[in-house]
Motif scaffolding. Structure first.
Motif, PDB file in Angstrom:
ATOM      1  N   TYR A 274       1.083  -1.137  -0.062  1.00 33.34           N
ATOM      2  CA  TYR A 274       0.042  -0.018   0.271  1.00 33.34           C
ATOM      3  C   TYR A 274       0.820   1.038   0.488  1.00 33.34           C
ATOM      4  CZ  TYR A 274      -3.743   3.582   1.196  1.00 33.34           C
ATOM      5  OH  TYR A 274      -4.582   4.103   1.933  1.00 33.34           O
ATOM      6  N   LYS A 275       0.925   2.225  -1.046  1.00 31.64           N
ATOM      7  CA  LYS A 275       1.666   3.185  -0.708  1.00 31.64           C
ATOM      8  C   LYS A 275       2.555   2.797  -1.131  1.00 31.64           C
ATOM      9  CE  LYS A 275      -2.497   6.598   0.172  1.00 31.64           C
ATOM     10  NZ  LYS A 275      -2.539   7.042   1.670  1.00 31.64           N
TER      11      LYS A 275
ATOM     12  N   LEU B 183       9.188  -0.456  -3.270  1.00 38.68           N
ATOM     13  CA  LEU B 183       8.912  -2.005  -2.480  1.00 38.68           C
ATOM     14  C   LEU B 183       8.562  -2.715  -3.248  1.00 38.68           C
ATOM     15  CD1 LEU B 183      10.517  -3.287  -0.552  1.00 38.68           C
ATOM     16  CD2 LEU B 183       8.580  -1.925   0.957  1.00 38.68           C
ATOM     17  N   SER B 184       7.468  -1.894  -4.264  1.00 41.58           N
ATOM     18  CA  SER B 184       6.390  -3.558  -4.597  1.00 41.58           C
ATOM     19  C   SER B 184       7.122  -3.955  -5.690  1.00 41.58           C
ATOM     20  CB  SER B 184       5.571  -2.641  -5.617  1.00 41.58           C
ATOM     21  OG  SER B 184       4.476  -2.288  -3.751  1.00 41.58           O
TER      22      SER B 184
END
Length: 218
Positions: free
Chosen positions: A52-53, A57-58
């Motif tokens: 999330y946000k 990192l994703s």
């Protein structure tokens, strides 16, 4: 059962059928693969879309084709059973440019009851070495007995290793590793980075002694 929060623990399992030491086979509709550097990666509809946000990192957590990076080193046998053999972050490179996965070697060494804890290291030297903390049984033995025991252990373990993995020496530590001195976690796992901080400068000296068993206190 094996999995991560990021894939709802929907990766592999030993049901039906069990192969001891393995994490089983992929569940239905789970794709898995092991990369050239040994990392286990999975992809399925249970995998998260991202953090999330946290887009950067994703992006780091997924491959370009949508596989989730586990950070675990794995092997897959001929029947499709998956085995975890270490963590990518625990690997180190010797002076020969070879990457070593320490956990499988450490597990072989722990067959010796004279050993309480062991950490295989090797940054800055050509071949890896084993830092050994003696068990109560080991401490009850003489120095000569331990030297003989460790020499025999190295010979046995090295027979099962690739040339670049063979252990140059066993270094017998003078102090215990404990939760209190910050070298073990509360679950009694070795804090590899903390051990390295203390002992890394001594690796070349220990290596160059040319002895199979070195006592830190000498």
């Amino acid at each position: 059962i094996y999995g991560m929060t990021e894939n709802l623990a929907w990766a592999t399992g030993n049901v039906p059928g069990v192969r001891f030491g393995s994490i089983g086979k992929p569940w239905t509709n789970v794709e898995s693969r092991v990369t050239q550097d040994g990392e286990l990666q999975t992809r399925s509809d249970a995998t998260m879309l991202g953090y999330y946000k946290m887009p950067e990192l994703s992006k780091e957590t997924f491959t370009d084709d949508g596989f989730l990076k586990s950070g675990d080193i794995a092997q897959i046998d001929k029947d499709g059973f998956h085995f975890i053999t270490g963590r990518i972050k625990d690997q180190f490179k010797t002076d020969k440019g070879k990457y070593i996965a320490p956990l499988p070697i450490e597990m072989k060494l722990m067959s010796n009851t004279d050993i309480e804890n062991v950490c295989v290291v090797g940054m800055g030297v050509p071949q890896p070495m084993a830092l050994v903390v003696l068990s109560p049984a080991g401490k009850a033995k003489s120095k000569d007995e331990i030297t003989k025991s460790m020499t025999q252990l190295l010979a046995m373990v090295n027979k099962e290793l690739e040339a670049y993995e063979k252990l140059q020496a066993a270094i017998i530590m003078k102090d215990e590793w404990t939760v209190g001195n910050g070298l073990l976690t509360p679950s009694l796992k070795i804090k590899r980075n903390e051990v390295e901080k203390i002992h890394l400068p001594a690796y070349p000296r220990w290596y160059n002694l040319g002895q199979q068993v070195v006592w830190e206190k000498d």
